[in-house]
Write a protein that holds these residues in place. Structure first.
Motif, PDB file in Angstrom:
ATOM      1  N   ALA A 179      65.614  53.884  36.917  1.00 57.09           N
ATOM      2  CA  ALA A 179      64.825  52.657  36.779  1.00 57.09           C
ATOM      3  C   ALA A 179      65.479  51.652  35.828  1.00 57.09           C
ATOM      4  N   HIS A 180      66.746  51.857  35.487  1.00 58.65           N
ATOM      5  CA  HIS A 180      67.452  50.947  34.575  1.00 58.65           C
ATOM      6  C   HIS A 180      67.385  49.509  35.107  1.00 58.65           C
ATOM      7  N   GLY A 181      66.961  48.601  34.245  1.00 51.86           N
ATOM      8  CA  GLY A 181      66.810  47.205  34.647  1.00 51.86           C
ATOM      9  C   GLY A 181      65.502  46.910  35.334  1.00 51.86           C
ATOM     10  N   GLY A 182      64.666  47.948  35.507  1.00 44.95           N
ATOM     11  CA  GLY A 182      63.396  47.764  36.196  1.00 44.95           C
ATOM     12  C   GLY A 182      62.254  48.440  35.456  1.00 44.95           C
ATOM     13  N   THR A 183      61.372  49.063  36.240  1.00 48.50           N
ATOM     14  CA  THR A 183      60.144  49.641  35.688  1.00 48.50           C
ATOM     15  C   THR A 183      59.985  51.077  36.164  1.00 48.50           C
ATOM     16  N   LEU A 184      59.604  51.958  35.225  1.00 48.43           N
ATOM     17  CA  LEU A 184      59.265  53.339  35.568  1.00 48.43           C
ATOM     18  C   LEU A 184      57.768  53.523  35.404  1.00 48.43           C
ATOM     19  N   PHE A 185      57.110  53.939  36.471  1.00 53.92           N
ATOM     20  CA  PHE A 185      55.673  54.185  36.432  1.00 53.92           C
ATOM     21  C   PHE A 185      55.422  55.673  36.303  1.00 53.92           C
ATOM     22  N   LEU A 186      54.860  56.071  35.177  1.00 49.51           N
ATOM     23  CA  LEU A 186      54.514  57.473  34.922  1.00 49.51           C
ATOM     24  C   LEU A 186      53.035  57.673  35.221  1.00 49.51           C
ATOM     25  N   ASP A 187      52.727  58.195  36.381  1.00 53.77           N
ATOM     26  CA  ASP A 187      51.334  58.472  36.737  1.00 53.77           C
ATOM     27  C   ASP A 187      50.930  59.829  36.173  1.00 53.77           C
ATOM     28  N   GLU A 188      49.679  59.929  35.752  1.00 49.79           N
ATOM     29  CA  GLU A 188      49.129  61.139  35.140  1.00 49.79           C
ATOM     30  C   GLU A 188      49.996  61.569  33.958  1.00 49.79           C
ATOM     31  N   VAL A 189      50.211  60.643  33.053  1.00 46.70           N
ATOM     32  CA  VAL A 189      51.063  60.907  31.889  1.00 46.70           C
ATOM     33  C   VAL A 189      50.454  61.967  30.980  1.00 46.70           C
ATOM     34  N   GLY A 190      49.151  62.184  31.094  1.00 50.79           N
ATOM     35  CA  GLY A 190      48.494  63.201  30.273  1.00 50.79           C
ATOM     36  C   GLY A 190      48.921  64.610  30.607  1.00 50.79           C
ATOM     37  N   ASP A 191      49.604  64.792  31.745  1.00 49.08           N
ATOM     38  CA  ASP A 191      50.051  66.125  32.153  1.00 49.08           C
ATOM     39  C   ASP A 191      51.459  66.453  31.673  1.00 49.08           C
ATOM     40  N   ILE A 192      52.081  65.551  30.918  1.00 49.58           N
ATOM     41  CA  ILE A 192      53.404  65.857  30.371  1.00 49.58           C
ATOM     42  C   ILE A 192      53.254  66.881  29.244  1.00 49.58           C
ATOM     43  N   PRO A 193      53.982  67.995  29.287  1.00 45.06           N
ATOM     44  CA  PRO A 193      53.858  69.019  28.245  1.00 45.06           C
ATOM     45  C   PRO A 193      54.324  68.487  26.885  1.00 45.06           C
ATOM     46  N   LEU A 194      53.793  69.097  25.815  1.00 43.80           N
ATOM     47  CA  LEU A 194      54.060  68.603  24.456  1.00 43.80           C
ATOM     48  C   LEU A 194      55.548  68.546  24.130  1.00 43.80           C
ATOM     49  N   ALA A 195      56.302  69.577  24.522  1.00 43.31           N
ATOM     50  CA  ALA A 195      57.724  69.591  24.201  1.00 43.31           C
ATOM     51  C   ALA A 195      58.450  68.401  24.827  1.00 43.31           C
ATOM     52  N   LEU A 196      58.049  68.034  26.034  1.00 42.91           N
ATOM     53  CA  LEU A 196      58.678  66.907  26.716  1.00 42.91           C
ATOM     54  C   LEU A 196      58.168  65.571  26.172  1.00 42.91           C
ATOM     55  N   GLN A 197      56.972  65.582  25.617  1.00 47.13           N
ATOM     56  CA  GLN A 197      56.449  64.368  24.987  1.00 47.13           C
ATOM     57  C   GLN A 197      57.347  63.920  23.834  1.00 47.13           C
ATOM     58  N   VAL A 198      57.897  64.886  23.097  1.00 46.35           N
ATOM     59  CA  VAL A 198      58.785  64.568  21.975  1.00 46.35           C
ATOM     60  C   VAL A 198      60.024  63.835  22.482  1.00 46.35           C
ATOM     61  N   LYS A 199      60.594  64.310  23.573  1.00 48.24           N
ATOM     62  CA  LYS A 199      61.799  63.697  24.124  1.00 48.24           C
ATOM     63  C   LYS A 199      61.509  62.303  24.677  1.00 48.24           C
ATOM     64  N   LEU A 200      60.339  62.132  25.301  1.00 49.13           N
ATOM     65  CA  LEU A 200      59.954  60.823  25.821  1.00 49.13           C
ATOM     66  C   LEU A 200      59.737  59.837  24.674  1.00 49.13           C
ATOM     67  N   LEU A 201      59.131  60.318  23.577  1.00 49.88           N
ATOM     68  CA  LEU A 201      58.921  59.463  22.416  1.00 49.88           C
ATOM     69  C   LEU A 201      60.252  58.990  21.850  1.00 49.88           C
ATOM     70  N   ARG A 202      61.213  59.878  21.794  1.00 51.83           N
ATOM     71  CA  ARG A 202      62.535  59.506  21.268  1.00 51.83           C
ATOM     72  C   ARG A 202      63.172  58.426  22.138  1.00 51.83           C
ATOM     73  N   PHE A 203      63.023  58.547  23.441  1.00 57.81           N
ATOM     74  CA  PHE A 203      63.564  57.499  24.314  1.00 57.81           C
ATOM     75  C   PHE A 203      62.902  56.158  24.033  1.00 57.81           C
ATOM     76  N   LEU A 204      61.578  56.161  23.873  1.00 61.69           N
ATOM     77  CA  LEU A 204      60.867  54.913  23.614  1.00 61.69           C
ATOM     78  C   LEU A 204      61.283  54.284  22.286  1.00 61.69           C
ATOM     79  N   GLN A 205      61.660  55.112  21.326  1.00 60.96           N
ATOM     80  CA  GLN A 205      62.085  54.598  20.016  1.00 60.96           C
ATOM     81  C   GLN A 205      63.539  54.138  20.028  1.00 60.96           C
ATOM     82  N   GLU A 206      64.409  54.920  20.652  1.00 59.53           N
ATOM     83  CA  GLU A 206      65.851  54.664  20.584  1.00 59.53           C
ATOM     84  C   GLU A 206      66.405  53.959  21.818  1.00 59.53           C
ATOM     85  N   ARG A 207      65.687  54.037  22.913  1.00 63.42           N
ATOM     86  CA  ARG A 207      66.129  53.479  24.189  1.00 63.42           C
ATOM     87  C   ARG A 207      67.440  54.104  24.659  1.00 63.42           C
ATOM     88  N   THR A 208      67.628  55.362  24.344  1.00 65.90           N
ATOM     89  CA  THR A 208      68.757  56.141  24.854  1.00 65.90           C
ATOM     90  C   THR A 208      68.234  57.485  25.333  1.00 65.90           C
TER      91      THR A 208
END
Length: 454
Positions: A241-270
């Motif tokens: 989705a680089h240059g566009g939009t990623l739609f995460l449906d049912e984001v509440g079902d992401i497991p906690l361990a993966l939530q940490v990695k997603l948070l890091r992406f949102l902070q660092e954008r890498t």
């Protein structure tokens, strides 16, 4: 060059009357036929707005069976045609039956040329008005599409669309909250299309539909050899989705361990692919949705609070279909048109009992349930109109039991009934007033009082 005269089709087997009518109306091109076959051939060829029809046609000139057969065929082939039937003395029952079967009006025999001319011209004018109304209704149908393909006339949903349009061109993260089937992905697509990223990809992923052990690879990708079966390097959805939009449906079902990695992406954008050691810069906007109560999940330890506030800078709550008064009928008509074109072209609309059932149903499955019901009905329908039975719905008149204030209850009922009537009549004020049993001025007063729009 003179304007082409409109065609008036006269279905009459009396040769003397044929000659009398042939030249009686200078403002029409009069086409004369005397039997069913030639009448229907002329109908197909000329598509006249008005037809005058003698019910006594061969081979049953003294009866009405052949005339009714022609009337039924006209209504089936071109239901907007205004058919004016001949009525002899003592033929009141046949005239009423003809009106019930779709005839517009009747004329008395022996024929008064001037009186029949008034009826024909009035019918033609009405046909022109109705054709213009259909054109305007089609345009209004397009106008009722807000935020791309979203169809609504409900103020609650229009407000949602306007909110999304306002935040689309910003960089804030948006969380869509709503029950299943309310159209969260459609709104996310609309947000993408209204944003500066509209020329980039729109990628959607349902986090609840992917097993936990595969979700990380789906989101972040993997390098060749990162795990058994990883035979090649694969981009994840975030990178796609680089240059566009990623739609995460049912984001509440992401497991906690993966939530940490997603948070890091949102902070660092890498991101780092699974098995990789290189950080990859990615410019992707995240839009997410869920039907779950994330705030309650945070209290229970099932969702990270810091991730929630990263994802939910703007929270948009989507009303259920039951809360979008009038939209069920509006959407049902749009679905019927689409599915009829695809699967059953003979279906042209909804019967009155079907519209009543659509209005009365609670739609617990929201728009998705409505779409599935209409698809089923179009497939199952035997005639031109879909019935409540085809929808497998029964009209429900159950009201709310939590409103104890009579004034509030009456106002809510008024709003709901007016919106439903407007939706059924496709915004036509005269038909809406007639349906509600009130005058047009009264309807205008109510629209103003309740801040409703036709």
């Amino acid at each position: 060059m003179a304007d082409k005269k409109p065609v008036l089709l006269v279905v009459e087997d009396d040769e003397g009357l044929q000659a009398q009518l042939k030249w009686a109306y200078e403002d029409f091109e009069v086409v004369i036929t005397g039997d069913r076959e030639s009448a229907l051939a002329a109908l197909r060829q000329y598509e006249p707005a008005v037809v005058t029809l003698d019910l006594g046609l061969p081979p049953d000139p003294d009866g009405t069976t052949e005339g009714f057969a022609v009337l039924d065929a006209i209504m089936a082939l071109k239901p907007d045609t205004k058919v004016v039937v001949a009525s002899g003395h003592g033929a009141r029952e046949s005239t009423l039956q003809a009106i019930e079967r779709g005839a517009y009006d009747f004329y008395q025999k022996p024929v008064d040329i001037d009186a029949l001319g008034l009826i024909v011209r009035r019918a033609h004018n009405l046909h022109q008005i109705e054709a213009e109304n259909r054109r305007l209704t089609a345009k209004a149908g397009e106008d009722s599409k807000v935020l791309g393909r979203l169809i609504t006339d409900a103020p609650e949903m229009v407000q949602v669309a306007r909110t999304i349009e306002r935040v689309a061109k910003t960089k804030v993260s948006v969380m869509l909250l709503g029950a299943s089937g309310t159209g969260k992905e459609l709104l996310a697509q609309g947000l993408h299309d209204a944003s500066d990223r509209k020329h980039g990809p729109f990628v959607a992923i349902n986090c609840a539909a992917i097993p936990e052990n595969l979700l990380e690879s789906e989101l972040f990708g993997h390098e060749k050899g990162a795990f058994t079966g990883a035979v090649k390097t694969t981009e994840g959805k975030i990178e796609s989705a680089h240059g566009g939009t990623l739609f995460l449906d049912e984001v509440g079902d992401i497991p906690l361990a993966l939530q940490v990695k997603l948070l890091r992406f949102l902070q660092e954008r890498t991101i780092e692919r699974i098995g990789g050691r290189k950080e990859i810069a990615v410019d992707t906007r995240i839009v997410c949705a869920t039907h779950q109560n994330l705030e309650a999940m945070i209290l229970d330890g099932g969702f990270r609070e810091d991730l929630y506030y990263r994802l939910a800078e703007i929270v948009v709550k989507i009303p259920t279909l039951a809360e979008r008064h009038g939209d069920a009928t509006l959407l049902a008509k749009a679905f019927l048109k689409r599915f009829a074109n695809e699967m059953n072209p003979s279906v042209q609309g909804f019967a009155a009992d079907a519209l009543a059932a659509i209005d009365g149903h609670a739609w617990p499955g929201n728009v998705r349930e409505l779409e599935n019901r209409v698809k089923r009905a179009v497939i199952m329908a035997d005639g031109k109109l879909v019935s409540a039975g085809d929808l497998d719905l029964q009209e429900s008149a159950e009201g709310r039991d939590d409103v104890l204030n009579i004034k509030v209850a009456r106002e809510e009922a008024d709003r709901r009934v007016i919106r439903h009537a407007l939706a059924r009549s496709e915004g036509n004020i005269s038909n809406t007033a007639k349906m509600l049993g009130i005058s047009r001025p009264t309807l205008y007063d109510l629209l103003k009082q309740y801040d409703l729009q036709a």
